[in-house]
Scaffold this motif. Structure first.
Motif, PDB file in Angstrom:
ATOM      1  N   LEU A 280       1.074  -1.300  -0.202  1.00 50.64           N
ATOM      2  CA  LEU A 280      -0.179   0.058   0.289  1.00 50.64           C
ATOM      3  C   LEU A 280       0.620   1.170  -0.095  1.00 50.64           C
ATOM      4  O   LEU A 280       1.519   1.660   1.127  1.00 50.64           O
ATOM      5  CB  LEU A 280      -0.787   0.370   1.239  1.00 50.64           C
ATOM      6  N   PRO A 281       1.253   1.667  -1.203  1.00 50.13           N
ATOM      7  CA  PRO A 281       2.338   2.464  -1.240  1.00 50.13           C
ATOM      8  C   PRO A 281       1.545   4.089  -1.227  1.00 50.13           C
ATOM      9  O   PRO A 281       2.193   5.629  -1.963  1.00 50.13           O
ATOM     10  CB  PRO A 281       2.595   2.683  -2.766  1.00 50.13           C
ATOM     11  N   SER A 282       0.153   4.857  -0.696  1.00 52.84           N
ATOM     12  CA  SER A 282      -0.369   5.568  -0.828  1.00 52.84           C
ATOM     13  C   SER A 282       0.682   6.766  -0.328  1.00 52.84           C
ATOM     14  O   SER A 282       1.394   6.494   0.361  1.00 52.84           O
ATOM     15  CB  SER A 282      -1.176   5.851  -0.032  1.00 52.84           C
ATOM     16  N   ILE A 283       0.577   8.040  -1.236  1.00 53.15           N
ATOM     17  CA  ILE A 283       1.080   9.112  -0.648  1.00 53.15           C
ATOM     18  C   ILE A 283       0.495  10.509   0.322  1.00 53.15           C
ATOM     19  O   ILE A 283       0.778  11.233   0.816  1.00 53.15           O
ATOM     20  CB  ILE A 283       2.169  10.141  -1.927  1.00 53.15           C
ATOM     21  N   ALA A 306       3.177  -1.144   4.181  1.00 51.34           N
ATOM     22  CA  ALA A 306       2.528   0.110   3.734  1.00 51.34           C
ATOM     23  C   ALA A 306       2.722   1.342   4.555  1.00 51.34           C
ATOM     24  O   ALA A 306       4.051   1.486   5.265  1.00 51.34           O
ATOM     25  CB  ALA A 306       0.906  -0.027   4.788  1.00 51.34           C
ATOM     26  N   THR A 307       2.552   2.756   3.421  1.00 49.48           N
ATOM     27  CA  THR A 307       3.434   3.750   4.180  1.00 49.48           C
ATOM     28  C   THR A 307       2.734   4.268   5.339  1.00 49.48           C
ATOM     29  O   THR A 307       1.923   4.302   4.941  1.00 49.48           O
ATOM     30  CB  THR A 307       3.497   4.863   3.012  1.00 49.48           C
ATOM     31  N   MET A 308       3.134   4.959   5.864  1.00 49.15           N
ATOM     32  CA  MET A 308       2.719   6.243   6.827  1.00 49.15           C
ATOM     33  C   MET A 308       2.315   7.321   7.503  1.00 49.15           C
ATOM     34  O   MET A 308       2.799   8.209   6.898  1.00 49.15           O
ATOM     35  CB  MET A 308       3.809   6.262   7.841  1.00 49.15           C
ATOM     36  N   VAL A 309       0.882   6.751   6.364  1.00 49.05           N
ATOM     37  CA  VAL A 309      -0.305   7.635   6.057  1.00 49.05           C
ATOM     38  C   VAL A 309      -1.302   7.441   6.555  1.00 49.05           C
ATOM     39  O   VAL A 309      -1.673   6.685   7.189  1.00 49.05           O
ATOM     40  CB  VAL A 309      -0.163   8.484   4.386  1.00 49.05           C
ATOM     41  N   GLY A 310      -2.346   8.786   7.083  1.00 48.62           N
ATOM     42  CA  GLY A 310      -4.226   8.455   6.824  1.00 48.62           C
ATOM     43  C   GLY A 310      -4.173   7.657   8.612  1.00 48.62           C
ATOM     44  O   GLY A 310      -2.730   7.794   9.216  1.00 48.62           O
ATOM     45  N   GLY A 311      -5.010   6.556   8.019  1.00 47.82           N
ATOM     46  CA  GLY A 311      -5.385   5.746   9.117  1.00 47.82           C
ATOM     47  C   GLY A 311      -4.084   4.473   9.546  1.00 47.82           C
ATOM     48  O   GLY A 311      -4.545   3.435  10.131  1.00 47.82           O
ATOM     49  N   VAL A 312      -3.578   4.090   8.721  1.00 47.93           N
ATOM     50  CA  VAL A 312      -2.430   3.237   8.551  1.00 47.93           C
ATOM     51  C   VAL A 312      -1.313   3.412  10.127  1.00 47.93           C
ATOM     52  O   VAL A 312      -1.355   1.842  10.326  1.00 47.93           O
ATOM     53  CB  VAL A 312      -1.653   3.374   7.135  1.00 47.93           C
TER      54      VAL A 312
END
Length: 375
Positions: A280-283, A306-312
């Motif tokens: 999950l590579p979201s920005i 996963a990238t450290m964004v949002g609710g991750v």
């Protein structure tokens, strides 16, 4: 119990929140509750304004839209339906449609619920205009929704923490679930590989082909990965493939990347089963409030990168149930992928730990029904 769900989209529109509302509505209807959904006509212009599907009464009202789906405004609110409801459950305070309908229910003295999501999540949006105006709009809608909700719900622990910390109100954590069959289905990895002609190890991306989802970062990371190990990337989801295919060709990984587009739920299970892990590579915070693919990967006991964004950050714990990397960082993402590919036992341990937190839609429906009745 007569239950009304509200969101500006419903089936046949397919998406994360649309699927959530559908799962909840149909789950409650199966338990013999009278369930209604108030939605707009957008995305369903060829469907009847009123119909019943899988026991759910759907009411598509005329609305206008100012560019973005969240800026959908109902031109007519079915007050007679709201007046006779036991509870009205709105989904997303960012939706002008949802807030307006729930506001009308509040005026009628009906018990109201609001599911909050993506709180304060536009400040890192790559579009400068959205960064400027989005936070003002979302903050206004947040305060308005807090004022009309008798019970406040959050899909993510991030949103729960932000609302409780800022406003000092109680928020119930009610996440998303998966169908029971998604957990119990037999292994489908071999069937998936055979169907799509994929040999060898691969990592999997499932989601929209959208700039905020970081697919370009993942493709660039693969150019570093293949210098160290033989690995493939399978990309599943809707969207314009051409720019990503061109990027894969430019960085020399086009023979290692498979674009499959939209696939069935059964094939998605097979894609997860056959992978060494899901990426999950979201920005952006905005697109990852409560990523369902994390739940789906864990339901099949697969690890997440996963990238450290949002609710991750509130769900994935580094080296406990997944691997975390900084966003927009192909080198860090590549390192995590190589780590997972070279240590299969680590992947099994991370996936097994993640599976412990997965809930089914049956469990989520029962929790909501208890909240509706004051339990």
């Amino acid at each position: 119990m007569k239950i009304v769900h509200v969101h500006h989209h419903y089936w046949p529109v397919v998406g994360g929140l649309e699927n959530v509302v559908k799962a909840l509505a149909e789950g409650m209807a199966k338990l013999r509750h009278e369930v209604h959904v108030i939605t707009s006509q957008y995305g369903a212009e060829n469907r009847p304004r009123e119909e019943v599907i899988n026991g759910v009464h759907i009411h598509r009202v005329k609305a206008v839209r100012l560019g973005y789906p969240d800026l959908t405004y109902p031109l007519k609110v079915p007050r007679d339906l709201l007046r006779n409801a036991d509870v009205v459950h709105g989904h997303s305070q960012n939706s002008l449609f949802t807030v307006k309908v729930v506001e009308e229910a509040k005026k009628l003295g009906i018990k109201t619920m609001m599911h909050f999501m993506a709180v304060d999540a536009l400040r890192d949006h790559p579009n400068a205009l959205v960064r400027l105006l989005g936070p003002k709009y979302s903050n206004t809608m947040l305060k308005r929704a807090l004022g009309i909700a008798d019970v406040r719900l959050a899909r993510s622990l991030r949103d729960k923490a932000l609302i409780e910390g800022r406003f000092g109100v109680n928020v119930e954590y009610v996440p998303d679930g998966v169908p029971r069959w998604f957990i119990e289905r037999d292994y489908l990895g071999d069937a998936f590989r055979s169907k799509y002609g994929i040999n060898g190890d691969y990592v999997l991306y499932v989601g929209r082909l959208h700039p905020l989802k970081g697919v370009d970062v993942l493709i660039k990371a693969m150019s570093l990965v293949i210098n160290k190990i033989d690995l493939r990337l399978v990309i599943v989801g809707p969207g314009e493939r051409r720019p990503y295919m061109e990027l894969a060709r430019r960085v020399g990984v086009d023979k290692h990347v498979f674009f499959l587009g939209f696939i069935s739920e059964e094939d998605k299970v097979g894609a997860i089963d056959g992978s060494i892990g899901v990426v999950l590579p979201s920005i952006s915070n905005y697109v990852e409030v409560y990523p369902m693919i994390i739940t789906e990967a864990w339901a099949r006991a697969k690890p997440i990168i996963a990238t450290m964004v949002g609710g991750v950050l509130y769900r994935v714990k580094h080296m406990t149930n997944g691997l975390l990397v900084s966003p927009r960082n192909p080198a860090a993402l590549a390192e995590a992928i190589v780590t997972l590919a070279e240590d299969k036992e680590l992947g099994r341990r991370l996936g097994a730990e993640g599976r412990k937190s997965v809930l089914t839609w049956d469990e989520i429906v029962n929790k909501l029904l208890s909240i509706y009745s004051g339990g």
